[in-house]
Design an enzyme around this catalytic site. Structure first.
Site, mmCIF file in Angstrom:
data_model
loop_
_atom_site.group_PDB
_atom_site.id
_atom_site.type_symbol
_atom_site.label_atom_id
_atom_site.label_comp_id
_atom_site.label_asym_id
_atom_site.label_seq_id
_atom_site.Cartn_x
_atom_site.Cartn_y
_atom_site.Cartn_z
ATOM 1 N N ASP A 140 -13.464 6.921 5.905
ATOM 2 C CA ASP A 140 -12.041 7.213 5.716
ATOM 3 C C ASP A 140 -11.524 8.223 6.737
ATOM 4 O OD1 ASP A 140 -9.571 6.975 4.162
ATOM 5 O OD2 ASP A 140 -9.921 9.098 3.749
ATOM 6 N N ARG B 200 -0.923 -8.868 -4.130
ATOM 7 C CA ARG B 200 -1.640 -9.772 -5.029
ATOM 8 C C ARG B 200 -0.723 -10.212 -6.160
ATOM 9 N NH1 ARG B 200 -6.673 -5.966 -5.894
ATOM 10 N NH2 ARG B 200 -4.921 -4.513 -5.894
ATOM 11 N N ALA C 251 0.820 -1.224 0.000
ATOM 12 C CA ALA C 251 0.000 0.000 0.000
ATOM 13 C C ALA C 251 0.849 1.267 0.000
ATOM 14 C CB ALA C 251 -0.908 -0.004 1.223
ATOM 15 N N TYR D 18 -1.687 -12.946 0.145
ATOM 16 C CA TYR D 18 -1.806 -12.657 1.584
ATOM 17 C C TYR D 18 -1.829 -13.972 2.376
ATOM 18 C CZ TYR D 18 -3.499 -8.264 -0.495
ATOM 19 O OH TYR D 18 -3.637 -7.134 -1.250
ATOM 20 N N LEU E 88 -5.006 -2.561 3.929
ATOM 21 C CA LEU E 88 -5.844 -2.872 2.762
ATOM 22 C C LEU E 88 -7.009 -1.891 2.690
ATOM 23 C CD1 LEU E 88 -5.895 -6.780 3.123
ATOM 24 C CD2 LEU E 88 -4.557 -5.392 1.507
ATOM 25 N N ILE F 124 0.411 3.868 1.852
ATOM 26 C CA ILE F 124 0.606 4.447 3.186
ATOM 27 C C ILE F 124 1.767 3.797 3.948
ATOM 28 C CG2 ILE F 124 -1.134 2.921 4.256
ATOM 29 C CD1 ILE F 124 -0.212 6.520 5.285
ATOM 30 N N HIS G 14 -10.655 -4.971 5.747
ATOM 31 C CA HIS G 14 -9.982 -4.976 7.057
ATOM 32 C C HIS G 14 -10.473 -6.112 7.958
ATOM 33 C CE1 HIS G 14 -8.734 -0.423 6.850
ATOM 34 N NE2 HIS G 14 -8.165 -1.171 5.932
ATOM 35 N N LYS H 34 -7.295 2.145 10.085
ATOM 36 C CA LYS H 34 -8.628 2.616 10.390
ATOM 37 C C LYS H 34 -9.426 2.709 9.101
ATOM 38 C CE LYS H 34 -8.412 6.057 8.548
ATOM 39 N NZ LYS H 34 -7.991 6.443 7.193
ATOM 40 N N ARG I 149 -11.140 5.015 -1.717
ATOM 41 C CA ARG I 149 -12.023 5.780 -0.827
ATOM 42 C C ARG I 149 -13.361 6.121 -1.480
ATOM 43 N NH1 ARG I 149 -6.971 6.473 -0.191
ATOM 44 N NH2 ARG I 149 -5.952 6.879 1.798
#
Ligand SMILES: NC(=O)C1=CN([C@@H]2O[C@H](COP(=O)(O)OP(=O)(O)OC[C@H]3O[C@@H](n4cnc5c(N)ncnc54)[C@H](OP(=O)(O)O)[C@@H]3O)[C@@H](O)[C@H]2O)C=CC1
Ligand SMILES: O=C1OC[C@@H](O)[C@H](O)[C@H]1O
Length: 407
Positions: free
Chosen positions: A209, A65, A40, A88, A104, A42, A109, A127, A197
């Protein structure tokens, strides 16, 4: 969006000379082996950076993936202890991995947290922890049954500045809390139109989000959410043009009532979240709308905490005393009422969060039960009861807005 965070973090680390801290950080002989689900955007900010200065944790693997993508992230960020996994499931099946970080899309989540717990891993998950409160309750049941730690990554709750505001509010010096308002907004175009999002199937939406706004209002409204009741009075969405079930923005008014606070009277709360603030006249990006603030109105004072999700960058908390008309400014980057003596000026919210997560996992690995670990004094934590309570507010907001609880 995440490139902005990477840039800001790069400047912050340069200003504080963090590269020399990274170079001098010696890992313990058996650091916690952490795996990551997804390559990801982030991750560099929220996990690679904090791990680089924590002596007792290493990134042991990244699963994507496509294995090529996992490999590419490992190479790009020079994660020398990490191996790439092409799924995963493969990472979760590796007994060497002790804990996982899950960045993810929101709608995945709960599913992957449950799979990770059942595979015997401790979990730090982005979150919102799940798509709805029922899923959080399931996670809580499985966490208790497996004895594994789950932490929702509300990183702002681990920063000394948040604890300072909480202690000012709870001290009683300014009387009872009457109202809490939080706002978090992002100019349109910051995220691509097909970003995770903006997809209902992935539990997107601004309320989901930017759940920080609900986390903050509830944290400051009452001392504990354990016995609190929430009533959503109104919830007004601004809908996404492409996905008719996605709220680009949401404005909600609600009350939180706790028998142990404000003499059992309701505290008014107001949350505004916006993932796509329209450009002025369609041509000027509304950067000034990116303001993020939580304001606490008490009987005798107003406390303003700007930039509450990112106080590590810079912050100035103001307390305007109505009796004396005096305005006092505060800031806190280390130590404080919950950490006592810990941290450094350059620690990000993510670094504090990782500190708490590793501490808690180690306590459990060293024989403490989850409830015993919950009760350890002086350690900031976001328990699953709090995660459930905050998620339940989002459930009510979506119901009130006529959009239905997220799936
Ligand atoms: N704490 C914070 O400050 C922030 C937290 N976040 C949170 O982190 C999470 C990830 O956000 P972000 O990094 O921006 O998102 P990205 O889109 O960059 O990453 C999401 C990852 O999910 C994986 N994925 C699996 N299934 C899907 C699917 N069906 N569609 C799209 N992606 C899929 C992809 O992994 P793969 O590599 O396997 O293809 C991708 O790398 C979100 O929950 C968000 O709320 C985000 C930004 C800031
Ligand atoms: O910190 C954040 O800011 C912007 C959001 O889109 C992101 O998901 C969030 O965690």
């Amino acid at each position: 969006m995440s490139w902005v965070l990477d840039l800001v973090l790069g400047v912050h680390n340069w200003r504080h000379g963090v590269s020399s801290v990274v170079a001098s950080t010696k890992k313990t002989t058996s650091p916690l082996r952490l795996g990551i689900l997804g390559a990801a955007a982030i991750s560099p900010c929220a996990i690679f950076d904090p791990v680089s200065t924590h002596p007792d944790v290493v990134i042991s693997g990244i699963a994507a993936r496509s294995k090529i993508k996992a490999d590419a992230q490992i190479k790009r960020y020079k994660l020398q202890h990490a191996r790439a996994y092409g799924s995963y499931e493969d990472l979760l099946a590796d007994p060497e991995i002790e804990a996982v970080y899950i960045p993810l899309p929101n709608g995945l989540h709960a599913e992957w947290t449950l799979k990770a717990l059942r595979a015997g891993k401790h979990v730090l998950v982005e979150k919102p922890l799940a798509s709805n409160a029922e899923q959080v309750r399931e996670i809580k049941r499985v966490s208790e049954a497996t004895g594994k730690v789950v932490l929702e990554a509300f990183h702002w709750r681990f920063h000394p500045a948040a604890h300072l505001v909480k202690s000012l509010v709870d001290s009683g010096a300014y009387g009872a809390v009457q109202e809490v308002r939080a706002r978090m907004a992002v100019p349109a175009g910051t995220m691509a139109k097909d970003d995770i999002r903006f997809q209902y199937a992935l539990a997107g939406g601004s309320c989901m989000d930017l759940l920080y706004a609900y986390s903050a209002t509830s944290y400051f409204a009452v001392p504990s959410l354990r016995d609190a009741k929430v009533e959503v009075l109104s919830a007004v969405p601004r809908m996404n043009a492409r996905d008719g079930k996605i709220d680009d923005a949401m404005t909600a008014d609600y009350t939180i009532t706790s028998p142990s606070a404000n003499n059992g009277k309701p505290v008014r709360c107001h949350a505004e979240t916006d993932l796509a603030v329209p450009w002025l006249w369609g041509i000027i990006p509304p950067l000034w709308e990116g303001t993020i603030t939580v304001t606490v109105e008490l009987e005798k004072a107003t406390i303003v905490f700007p930039n509450f999700p990112g106080p590590w960058l810079s912050h100035s908390i103001t307390v305007a005393d109505r009796d004396t008309e005096k305005v006092t400014k505060y800031s806190a980057y280390t130590d404080g009422p919950q950490w006592v003596r810990r941290g450094a000026r350059w620690w990000t919210t993510y670094r504090y969060q990782l500190e708490a997560f590793v501490d808690r996992v180690r306590a459990v690995q060293n024989g403490k039960s989850l409830p015993e670990a919950e009760e350890m004094e002086g350690w900031p934590w976001v328990g699953l009861e709090e995660s459930e309570a905050v998620m339940a507010i989002a459930d009510q907001v979506y119901e009130k807005a006529g959009l239905g609880v997220r799936k």
